[in-house]
Design a protein around this motif. Structure first.
Motif, PDB file in Angstrom:
ATOM      1  N   ASP A 243       0.825  -1.209   0.000  1.00 22.31           N
ATOM      2  CA  ASP A 243       0.000   0.000   0.000  1.00 22.31           C
ATOM      3  C   ASP A 243       0.861   1.262   0.000  1.00 22.31           C
ATOM      4  O   ASP A 243       0.604   2.218  -0.742  1.00 22.31           O
ATOM      5  CB  ASP A 243      -0.932   0.016   1.219  1.00 22.31           C
ATOM      6  N   GLU A 244       1.892   1.254   0.847  1.00 27.50           N
ATOM      7  CA  GLU A 244       2.780   2.415   0.919  1.00 27.50           C
ATOM      8  C   GLU A 244       3.512   2.616  -0.407  1.00 27.50           C
ATOM      9  O   GLU A 244       3.714   3.748  -0.848  1.00 27.50           O
ATOM     10  CB  GLU A 244       3.795   2.238   2.054  1.00 27.50           C
ATOM     11  N   PHE A 245       3.883   1.506  -1.026  1.00 33.69           N
ATOM     12  CA  PHE A 245       4.606   1.630  -2.290  1.00 33.69           C
ATOM     13  C   PHE A 245       3.716   2.210  -3.386  1.00 33.69           C
ATOM     14  O   PHE A 245       4.192   2.960  -4.243  1.00 33.69           O
ATOM     15  CB  PHE A 245       5.146   0.273  -2.738  1.00 33.69           C
ATOM     16  N   THR A 246       2.437   1.887  -3.370  1.00 35.67           N
ATOM     17  CA  THR A 246       1.527   2.409  -4.390  1.00 35.67           C
ATOM     18  C   THR A 246       1.511   3.929  -4.380  1.00 35.67           C
ATOM     19  O   THR A 246       1.574   4.579  -5.437  1.00 35.67           O
ATOM     20  CB  THR A 246       0.102   1.860  -4.161  1.00 35.67           C
ATOM     21  N   ALA A 247       1.440   4.523  -3.191  1.00 35.52           N
ATOM     22  CA  ALA A 247       1.448   5.981  -3.085  1.00 35.52           C
ATOM     23  C   ALA A 247       2.783   6.557  -3.536  1.00 35.52           C
ATOM     24  O   ALA A 247       2.850   7.593  -4.206  1.00 35.52           O
ATOM     25  CB  ALA A 247       1.146   6.399  -1.639  1.00 35.52           C
ATOM     26  N   PHE A 248       3.855   5.883  -3.185  1.00 37.23           N
ATOM     27  CA  PHE A 248       5.200   6.330  -3.566  1.00 37.23           C
ATOM     28  C   PHE A 248       5.373   6.301  -5.085  1.00 37.23           C
ATOM     29  O   PHE A 248       5.834   7.275  -5.699  1.00 37.23           O
ATOM     30  CB  PHE A 248       6.233   5.426  -2.885  1.00 37.23           C
ATOM     31  N   ALA A 249       4.986   5.193  -5.714  1.00 41.10           N
ATOM     32  CA  ALA A 249       5.137   5.057  -7.165  1.00 41.10           C
ATOM     33  C   ALA A 249       4.315   6.093  -7.906  1.00 41.10           C
ATOM     34  O   ALA A 249       4.742   6.651  -8.923  1.00 41.10           O
ATOM     35  CB  ALA A 249       4.743   3.648  -7.605  1.00 41.10           C
ATOM     36  N   ALA A 250       3.110   6.396  -7.390  1.00 39.14           N
ATOM     37  CA  ALA A 250       2.256   7.405  -8.025  1.00 39.14           C
ATOM     38  C   ALA A 250       2.904   8.784  -7.953  1.00 39.14           C
ATOM     39  O   ALA A 250       2.840   9.571  -8.911  1.00 39.14           O
ATOM     40  CB  ALA A 250       0.891   7.428  -7.356  1.00 39.14           C
ATOM     41  N   ALA A 251       3.534   9.093  -6.820  1.00 39.71           N
ATOM     42  CA  ALA A 251       4.199  10.389  -6.672  1.00 39.71           C
ATOM     43  C   ALA A 251       5.387  10.515  -7.626  1.00 39.71           C
ATOM     44  O   ALA A 251       5.616  11.571  -8.219  1.00 39.71           O
ATOM     45  CB  ALA A 251       4.663  10.581  -5.227  1.00 39.71           C
ATOM     46  N   ILE A 252       6.134   9.446  -7.784  1.00 35.32           N
ATOM     47  CA  ILE A 252       7.283   9.459  -8.698  1.00 35.32           C
ATOM     48  C   ILE A 252       6.812   9.657 -10.132  1.00 35.32           C
ATOM     49  O   ILE A 252       7.373  10.457 -10.892  1.00 35.32           O
ATOM     50  CB  ILE A 252       8.072   8.137  -8.579  1.00 35.32           C
ATOM     51  N   GLU A 253       5.758   8.939 -10.508  1.00 32.42           N
ATOM     52  CA  GLU A 253       5.237   9.048 -11.871  1.00 32.42           C
ATOM     53  C   GLU A 253       4.745  10.467 -12.156  1.00 32.42           C
ATOM     54  O   GLU A 253       5.008  11.035 -13.224  1.00 32.42           O
ATOM     55  CB  GLU A 253       4.118   8.041 -12.080  1.00 32.42           C
ATOM     56  N   ALA A 254       4.038  11.058 -11.195  1.00 32.21           N
ATOM     57  CA  ALA A 254       3.523  12.419 -11.377  1.00 32.21           C
ATOM     58  C   ALA A 254       4.661  13.422 -11.466  1.00 32.21           C
ATOM     59  O   ALA A 254       4.632  14.342 -12.298  1.00 32.21           O
ATOM     60  CB  ALA A 254       2.592  12.773 -10.226  1.00 32.21           C
ATOM     61  N   ALA A 255       5.676  13.267 -10.621  1.00 32.67           N
ATOM     62  CA  ALA A 255       6.812  14.193 -10.642  1.00 32.67           C
ATOM     63  C   ALA A 255       7.570  14.095 -11.962  1.00 32.67           C
ATOM     64  O   ALA A 255       8.009  15.101 -12.527  1.00 32.67           O
ATOM     65  CB  ALA A 255       7.746  13.903  -9.468  1.00 32.67           C
ATOM     66  N   ALA A 256       7.730  12.868 -12.469  1.00 33.30           N
ATOM     67  CA  ALA A 256       8.429  12.683 -13.746  1.00 33.30           C
ATOM     68  C   ALA A 256       7.649  13.327 -14.888  1.00 33.30           C
ATOM     69  O   ALA A 256       8.238  13.930 -15.799  1.00 33.30           O
ATOM     70  CB  ALA A 256       8.636  11.196 -14.014  1.00 33.30           C
ATOM     71  N   ALA A 257       6.328  13.209 -14.853  1.00 36.71           N
ATOM     72  CA  ALA A 257       5.502  13.843 -15.885  1.00 36.71           C
ATOM     73  C   ALA A 257       5.633  15.363 -15.827  1.00 36.71           C
ATOM     74  O   ALA A 257       5.690  16.035 -16.865  1.00 36.71           O
ATOM     75  CB  ALA A 257       4.044  13.425 -15.714  1.00 36.71           C
ATOM     76  N   ASP A 258       5.688  15.905 -14.623  1.00 32.42           N
ATOM     77  CA  ASP A 258       5.853  17.354 -14.466  1.00 32.42           C
ATOM     78  C   ASP A 258       7.188  17.820 -15.047  1.00 32.42           C
ATOM     79  O   ASP A 258       7.266  18.869 -15.693  1.00 32.42           O
ATOM     80  CB  ASP A 258       5.772  17.748 -12.989  1.00 32.42           C
ATOM     81  N   ILE A 259       8.245  17.033 -14.808  1.00 27.80           N
ATOM     82  CA  ILE A 259       9.556  17.388 -15.354  1.00 27.80           C
ATOM     83  C   ILE A 259       9.513  17.390 -16.878  1.00 27.80           C
ATOM     84  O   ILE A 259      10.033  18.302 -17.534  1.00 27.80           O
ATOM     85  CB  ILE A 259      10.635  16.396 -14.877  1.00 27.80           C
ATOM     86  N   ALA A 260       8.910  16.354 -17.446  1.00 28.83           N
ATOM     87  CA  ALA A 260       8.839  16.265 -18.903  1.00 28.83           C
ATOM     88  C   ALA A 260       8.143  17.485 -19.496  1.00 28.83           C
ATOM     89  O   ALA A 260       8.575  18.033 -20.513  1.00 28.83           O
ATOM     90  CB  ALA A 260       8.127  14.978 -19.308  1.00 28.83           C
ATOM     91  N   ASN A 261       7.066  17.922 -18.852  1.00 31.29           N
ATOM     92  CA  ASN A 261       6.336  19.093 -19.349  1.00 31.29           C
ATOM     93  C   ASN A 261       7.116  20.381 -19.151  1.00 31.29           C
ATOM     94  O   ASN A 261       7.175  21.238 -20.035  1.00 31.29           O
ATOM     95  CB  ASN A 261       4.976  19.193 -18.653  1.00 31.29           C
ATOM     96  N   ALA A 262       7.733  20.516 -17.988  1.00 32.03           N
ATOM     97  CA  ALA A 262       8.429  21.766 -17.660  1.00 32.03           C
ATOM     98  C   ALA A 262       9.709  21.950 -18.454  1.00 32.03           C
ATOM     99  O   ALA A 262      10.170  23.080 -18.659  1.00 32.03           O
ATOM    100  CB  ALA A 262       8.736  21.816 -16.167  1.00 32.03           C
ATOM    101  N   THR A 263      10.316  20.867 -18.900  1.00 39.44           N
ATOM    102  CA  THR A 263      11.612  20.961 -19.581  1.00 39.44           C
ATOM    103  C   THR A 263      11.515  20.639 -21.064  1.00 39.44           C
ATOM    104  O   THR A 263      12.521  20.307 -21.693  1.00 39.44           O
ATOM    105  CB  THR A 263      12.638  20.017 -18.917  1.00 39.44           C
ATOM    106  N   ARG A 264      10.328  20.724 -21.606  1.00 42.67           N
ATOM    107  CA  ARG A 264      10.126  20.342 -23.007  1.00 42.67           C
ATOM    108  C   ARG A 264      11.056  21.100 -23.952  1.00 42.67           C
ATOM    109  O   ARG A 264      11.525  20.566 -24.957  1.00 42.67           O
ATOM    110  CB  ARG A 264       8.672  20.575 -23.404  1.00 42.67           C
ATOM    111  N   GLU A 265      11.329  22.370 -23.648  1.00 47.32           N
ATOM    112  CA  GLU A 265      12.180  23.193 -24.509  1.00 47.32           C
ATOM    113  C   GLU A 265      13.608  23.316 -24.005  1.00 47.32           C
ATOM    114  O   GLU A 265      14.423  24.010 -24.601  1.00 47.32           O
ATOM    115  CB  GLU A 265      11.568  24.599 -24.639  1.00 47.32           C
TER     116      GLU A 265
END
Length: 390
Positions: A243-265
C-alpha cells in the motif's frame, strides 16, 4: 504505473548496492543477455536473479532491427570513423570500461558478444578496420570469442539495441552509468554517425526521469553500507509494504511527468539536472521531512495524553472498581483503558499518515533496512504495540 526496468548497457550489474536499491523500486529488472553468453554474477545478484527479480531479454531481434543503421553509418563515414576508432593492434579486454570520452584514441578495446551482432554488421565493422575477432577467457573448457571494438562503438551499439528493445517491450531503460548515451530516441544512421563523431549535442534523456527520481528517492533513505544489507531483507521489503509503495510510485510518476512538461524546450543538460533535483526536493525530500515531523508529533501527543488524562471521567474505571476491590484499582484501570484507547487511535492515525504519504514507503524502508541492536528491536516492537512507533 510501476514498470519493468531495462538495464543497460551491460549484462552484469556492476554495483551490488545499486542493484539492491533498484530492487526496492522496479517490479522486475530485465537485462540483455545474448544466447550462450557466459553470465557470471556475484552472489548478491544471483540471489536477486533466483528470486525472480532479474529477467533475461534476448537482443537478437532488436539487433537485426538496428544493425542496418550502423552499417550505413559505417559505409558513409568510413574514413572518419577509422581515424577515431581503428582497432589496429590495440590491447583487448572483455571487461567493459566506464563511459568513454569520444576523443580518446588509445583506449583498450572492449568486447561485443558475436551473437548480438548480425553478420552484416560484423562484416562492415571488420572491413572498416573497426573490429576484429578475438578470443579471451574460458568458461569451463570452452574458449569464448568476442568482437573486439572501441568502447565508444560498443556503447553506442548497446544503447541503440536498448532503445529498440524498450520500444518492443514497453520496458523503461535504466542504467547505473549516468554518462551513458541516452537509450531513447530513434537511432538512425545519421544519429549513429553524429554520436560517434561528436557532431551532435548530447540528448538530455527526459524519458529516464522517472527511474532517476525513483532511485534518488530510494537511495536517500538507505544506509551507506547497503552492500552489507542481506539481499533477503531487500526481497522481503518488496512485498511487505504494498500500500505504501503504491502511493510512492504514483508520486514518482507524477513528478516525472511534471519534469517532462516543464523541460520540453530545455536543451542544456546542467539545467535539466537542476530541474530533476528540484523535483526530488518537492516530491520526495520535503514530504519525507514533513512525515518524520508528523510521526514525532504523534509520539509526543500519545505520551502527554496518557500522563494527563483524568481518571474520574472514565466510566469503565468506576464500574470495574467494585469488581477489582476498591477505588485505587478503579483509578489505575481507568488510566490504563483510556491510555490504550488513545494509543490505538494514534496508531490508526499513524498508519493512515504513512499509507497515504508518498514518503511513507521510504520511511518504512529506512526503518527496516538499517541495522538495529537487539535492544532497539525490542523497543521498536513495544512502541508499535502501544501505538507510538511505525
Amino acid at each position: 504505473m510501476l514498470q519493468t526496468g531495462l538495464y543497460y548497457p551491460y549484462v552484469h550489474l556492476r554495483d551490488e548496492s545499486w542493484a539492491k536499491a533498484a530492487a526496492l523500486y522496479w517490479r522486475n529488472l530485465a537485462r540483455v543477455v545474448p544466447p550462450g553468453f557466459p553470465v557470471r554474477d556475484r552472489d548478491a545478484i544471483k540471489e536477486l536473479n533466483d528470486a525472480g527479480f532479474l529477467r533475461t531479454t534476448d537482443p537478437q531481434p532488436a539487433a537485426e532491427a538496428v544493425a542496418p543503421a550502423f552499417v550505413s553509418a559505417i559505409r558513409e563515414n568510413t574514413d572518419a570513423l577509422r581515424a577515431r576508432f581503428a582497432v589496429g593492434e590495440r590491447r583487448f579486454t572483455e571487461r567493459w570500461q566506464s563511459a568513454p570520452a569520444l576523443s580518446a584514441t588509445a583506449r583498450t578495446l572492449t568486447g561485443l558478444y558475436p551473437e548480438e551482432v548480425p553478420d552484416a554488421l560484423q562484416e562492415a565493422l571488420r572491413e572498416a578496420g573497426l573490429a576484429r575477432r578475438s578470443a579471451r577467457g574460458y568458461v569451463g573448457d570452452r574458449l569464448v570469442w568476442w568482437l573486439a571494438v572501441d568502447p565508444a562503438v560498443a556503447w553506442a551499439y548497446k544503447c541503440a539495441i536498448t532503445e529498440e528493445l524498450a520500444r518492443r517491450t514497453a520496458f523503461a531503460p535504466v542504467t547505473d552509468q549516468l554518462n551513458a548515451f541516452t537509450a531513447t530516441g530513434e537511432w538512425s544512421s545519421e544519429r549513429v554517425a553524429d554520436t560517434l563523431l561528436d557532431r551532435a549535442e548530447p540528448r538530455i534523456g527526459r524519458e529516464a526521469a522517472q527511474s532517476r527520481l525513483a532511485l534518488m528517492a530510494v537511495q536517500c533513505v538507505l544506509p551507506a553500507d547497503l552492500r552489507n544489507v542481506p539481499t533477503e531483507k531487500i526481497l522481503r521489503l518488496r512485498t511487505q509494504y504494498a500500500d505504501e509503495f503504491t502511493a510512492f510510485a504514483a508520486a514518482i510518476e507524477a513528478a516525472a511527468a511534471d519534469i517532462a512538461n516543464a523541460t520540453r524546450e530545455v536543451t542544456d543538460r546542467a539545467a535539466f539536472e537542476l530541474h530533476l533535483q528540484g523535483a526530488f526536493e518537492r516530491s520526495i525530500a520535503q514530504p519525507l521531512a514533513s512525515l518524520r515531523k508528523a510521526m514525532n508529533g504523534l509520539k509526543l501527543n500519545t505520551i502527554v495524553t496518557a500522563l494527563t488524562i483524568k481518571p474520574e471521567v472514565t466510566v469503565s474505571g468506576t464500574g470495574l472498581a467494585w469488581l477489582a476491590g476498591g477505588p485505587a484499582t478503579a483509578v489505575s484501570t481507568g488510566i490504563a483503558f483510556a491510555a490504550l484507547a488513545t494509543r490505538q487511535a494514534v496508531a490508526r492515525e499513524r498508519d493512515a499518515l504513512v499509507t497515504s504519504s508518498p514518503a511513507g514507503y521510504l520511511l518504512k524502508v529506512e526503518r527496516d533496512v538499517k541495522p538495529a541492536t537487539l535492544l532497539r528491536r525490542a523497543g521498536r516492537s513495544i512502541a508499535r504495540t502501544t501505538g507510538v512507533g511505525i
